[in-house]
Design a protein around this motif. Sequence first.
Motif, PDB file in Angstrom:
ATOM      1  N   VAL A 198       0.396  -1.391  -0.189  1.00 40.46           N
ATOM      2  CA  VAL A 198      -0.252   0.235  -0.324  1.00 40.46           C
ATOM      3  C   VAL A 198       1.254   1.654   0.218  1.00 40.46           C
ATOM      4  O   VAL A 198       1.221   2.097  -0.689  1.00 40.46           O
ATOM      5  N   PHE A 199       1.512   1.668   1.315  1.00 39.60           N
ATOM      6  CA  PHE A 199       2.592   2.647   1.328  1.00 39.60           C
ATOM      7  C   PHE A 199       3.609   2.750  -0.047  1.00 39.60           C
ATOM      8  O   PHE A 199       3.926   4.308  -0.085  1.00 39.60           O
ATOM      9  N   GLY A 200       3.924   1.825  -0.342  1.00 34.00           N
ATOM     10  CA  GLY A 200       5.005   1.726  -1.706  1.00 34.00           C
ATOM     11  C   GLY A 200       4.207   3.013  -2.994  1.00 34.00           C
ATOM     12  O   GLY A 200       5.343   3.339  -3.229  1.00 34.00           O
ATOM     13  N   ALA A 201       3.106   1.467  -3.392  1.00 35.61           N
ATOM     14  CA  ALA A 201       2.912   2.417  -3.586  1.00 35.61           C
ATOM     15  C   ALA A 201       1.966   3.958  -4.194  1.00 35.61           C
ATOM     16  O   ALA A 201       2.367   4.904  -5.046  1.00 35.61           O
ATOM     17  N   MET A 202       1.802   4.345  -2.662  1.00 30.40           N
ATOM     18  CA  MET A 202       0.901   5.732  -2.655  1.00 30.40           C
ATOM     19  C   MET A 202       2.642   6.243  -2.956  1.00 30.40           C
ATOM     20  O   MET A 202       2.767   7.290  -3.372  1.00 30.40           O
ATOM     21  N   ALA A 203       3.619   6.098  -2.013  1.00 35.73           N
ATOM     22  CA  ALA A 203       4.635   6.791  -2.629  1.00 35.73           C
ATOM     23  C   ALA A 203       5.369   6.975  -3.803  1.00 35.73           C
ATOM     24  O   ALA A 203       5.604   8.508  -4.677  1.00 35.73           O
ATOM     25  N   MET A 204       5.328   6.060  -4.544  1.00 33.98           N
ATOM     26  CA  MET A 204       5.551   5.831  -5.752  1.00 33.98           C
ATOM     27  C   MET A 204       4.391   6.781  -6.698  1.00 33.98           C
ATOM     28  O   MET A 204       4.886   7.444  -7.737  1.00 33.98           O
ATOM     29  N   THR A 205       3.449   6.450  -6.486  1.00 33.62           N
ATOM     30  CA  THR A 205       2.632   7.452  -7.299  1.00 33.62           C
ATOM     31  C   THR A 205       2.192   8.895  -7.167  1.00 33.62           C
ATOM     32  O   THR A 205       2.708  10.438  -7.761  1.00 33.62           O
ATOM     33  N   LYS A 206       2.943   9.333  -5.658  1.00 35.71           N
ATOM     34  CA  LYS A 206       3.279  10.537  -5.289  1.00 35.71           C
ATOM     35  C   LYS A 206       4.380  11.483  -5.276  1.00 35.71           C
ATOM     36  O   LYS A 206       5.027  12.827  -6.207  1.00 35.71           O
ATOM     37  N   ALA A 207       5.374  10.633  -5.811  1.00 30.40           N
ATOM     38  CA  ALA A 207       6.458  10.823  -6.693  1.00 30.40           C
ATOM     39  C   ALA A 207       6.455  10.821  -8.070  1.00 30.40           C
ATOM     40  O   ALA A 207       6.817  12.302  -8.729  1.00 30.40           O
ATOM     41  N   VAL A 208       5.393  10.345  -8.506  1.00 28.96           N
ATOM     42  CA  VAL A 208       5.143  10.655 -10.360  1.00 28.96           C
ATOM     43  C   VAL A 208       4.149  11.570 -10.325  1.00 28.96           C
ATOM     44  O   VAL A 208       4.214  12.347 -12.036  1.00 28.96           O
ATOM     45  N   LEU A 209       2.862  11.507  -9.894  1.00 31.78           N
ATOM     46  CA  LEU A 209       1.788  12.445 -10.343  1.00 31.78           C
ATOM     47  C   LEU A 209       1.531  13.977 -11.251  1.00 31.78           C
ATOM     48  O   LEU A 209       1.412  14.340 -11.584  1.00 31.78           O
ATOM     49  N   PRO A 210       2.982  14.435 -10.057  1.00 31.87           N
ATOM     50  CA  PRO A 210       3.204  16.254  -9.876  1.00 31.87           C
ATOM     51  C   PRO A 210       3.602  16.088 -12.028  1.00 31.87           C
ATOM     52  O   PRO A 210       3.056  17.065 -12.114  1.00 31.87           O
ATOM     53  N   GLN A 211       4.184  15.272 -12.177  1.00 34.19           N
ATOM     54  CA  GLN A 211       4.717  15.950 -13.694  1.00 34.19           C
ATOM     55  C   GLN A 211       3.563  15.054 -14.315  1.00 34.19           C
ATOM     56  O   GLN A 211       3.024  16.016 -15.584  1.00 34.19           O
ATOM     57  N   MET A 212       2.382  14.329 -13.921  1.00 34.68           N
ATOM     58  CA  MET A 212       1.925  13.905 -15.184  1.00 34.68           C
ATOM     59  C   MET A 212       0.477  15.036 -15.111  1.00 34.68           C
ATOM     60  O   MET A 212       0.095  15.368 -16.535  1.00 34.68           O
TER      61      MET A 212
ATOM     62  N   TYR B  30      -3.031  -9.905   4.064  1.00 37.29           N
ATOM     63  CA  TYR B  30      -3.037  -9.740   2.264  1.00 37.29           C
ATOM     64  C   TYR B  30      -4.317  -9.001   1.656  1.00 37.29           C
ATOM     65  O   TYR B  30      -3.613  -8.429   1.034  1.00 37.29           O
ATOM     66  N   SER B  31      -5.424  -9.823   1.422  1.00 39.01           N
ATOM     67  CA  SER B  31      -6.638  -9.345   0.714  1.00 39.01           C
ATOM     68  C   SER B  31      -6.918  -7.896   1.518  1.00 39.01           C
ATOM     69  O   SER B  31      -6.603  -6.896   0.652  1.00 39.01           O
ATOM     70  N   ALA B  32      -6.724  -8.079   2.019  1.00 38.05           N
ATOM     71  CA  ALA B  32      -7.095  -6.379   3.723  1.00 38.05           C
ATOM     72  C   ALA B  32      -6.297  -5.253   2.054  1.00 38.05           C
ATOM     73  O   ALA B  32      -5.838  -4.251   1.945  1.00 38.05           O
ATOM     74  N   SER B  33      -4.448  -5.972   2.208  1.00 38.00           N
ATOM     75  CA  SER B  33      -3.551  -5.331   1.799  1.00 38.00           C
ATOM     76  C   SER B  33      -4.085  -4.360   0.317  1.00 38.00           C
ATOM     77  O   SER B  33      -3.649  -3.879  -0.077  1.00 38.00           O
ATOM     78  N   LYS B  34      -4.538  -5.693  -0.334  1.00 40.38           N
ATOM     79  CA  LYS B  34      -5.226  -5.214  -1.708  1.00 40.38           C
ATOM     80  C   LYS B  34      -6.065  -4.601  -2.282  1.00 40.38           C
ATOM     81  O   LYS B  34      -6.238  -3.862  -2.426  1.00 40.38           O
ATOM     82  N   ALA B  35      -7.067  -4.546  -1.169  1.00 40.44           N
ATOM     83  CA  ALA B  35      -8.324  -3.712  -0.685  1.00 40.44           C
ATOM     84  C   ALA B  35      -7.996  -2.323  -0.637  1.00 40.44           C
ATOM     85  O   ALA B  35      -8.945  -1.533  -0.961  1.00 40.44           O
ATOM     86  N   ALA B  36      -7.111  -2.204   0.543  1.00 40.92           N
ATOM     87  CA  ALA B  36      -6.714  -0.832   0.482  1.00 40.92           C
ATOM     88  C   ALA B  36      -5.883   0.241  -0.632  1.00 40.92           C
ATOM     89  O   ALA B  36      -6.347   0.807  -1.062  1.00 40.92           O
ATOM     90  N   LEU B  37      -5.300  -0.896  -1.219  1.00 45.40           N
ATOM     91  CA  LEU B  37      -4.915  -0.164  -2.652  1.00 45.40           C
ATOM     92  C   LEU B  37      -5.980  -0.008  -3.750  1.00 45.40           C
ATOM     93  O   LEU B  37      -5.901   0.849  -4.438  1.00 45.40           O
TER      94      LEU B  37
END
Length: 180
Positions: A28-42, A68-75
Amino acid sequence: VNNAGVGMLNVLEGTEMSKIRELFETNVFGAMAMTKAVLPQMRIRRSGVIVNVSSSVTIKPLPALSVYSASKAALNAFTESLALEAALFGVRAKLVLPGSAPTTGFGKNAVVRMGMDIPEPYSAFVHDYLTTLRSGTEFTTPEDVAEAVWRTVTEPEAPMKTPAGADAQTWFREAGHSVA
């Protein structure tokens, strides 16, 4: 494409809180961090696609996969809400839901990294589930996931959730969704 993920097969009682936090940190947090990093340029370019690779375990509940399901549901929830925010700037956010991929090292890596210390009262239950899982005839290949990601990125009208693999597509249909 946020494809980093950690698997875990265990009942809640057999799972240490530190392992739960580690799983959420990646899934969850890894995907959020990567998204936060690329979103401004997009946002500035007013284009782009963010694809979060989730899991078909979010389509239906399965035993020994609650954490595991909870983590993916959060994503999933994160991605669906992010899609509304990102759309303001012409950016799409989508999900790919792979099924079980026994030809990859995902399951083995999960056991090595997260362990599989099943509490005795649950051992027969989990063993029976694993036997059922391994006897399945529909699976997901790495090529299925790559194709689903490709379609999600290149097709502007791709659905929010794209199942990847024969098993994921079956579950998706059984849940009342149409498979493109």
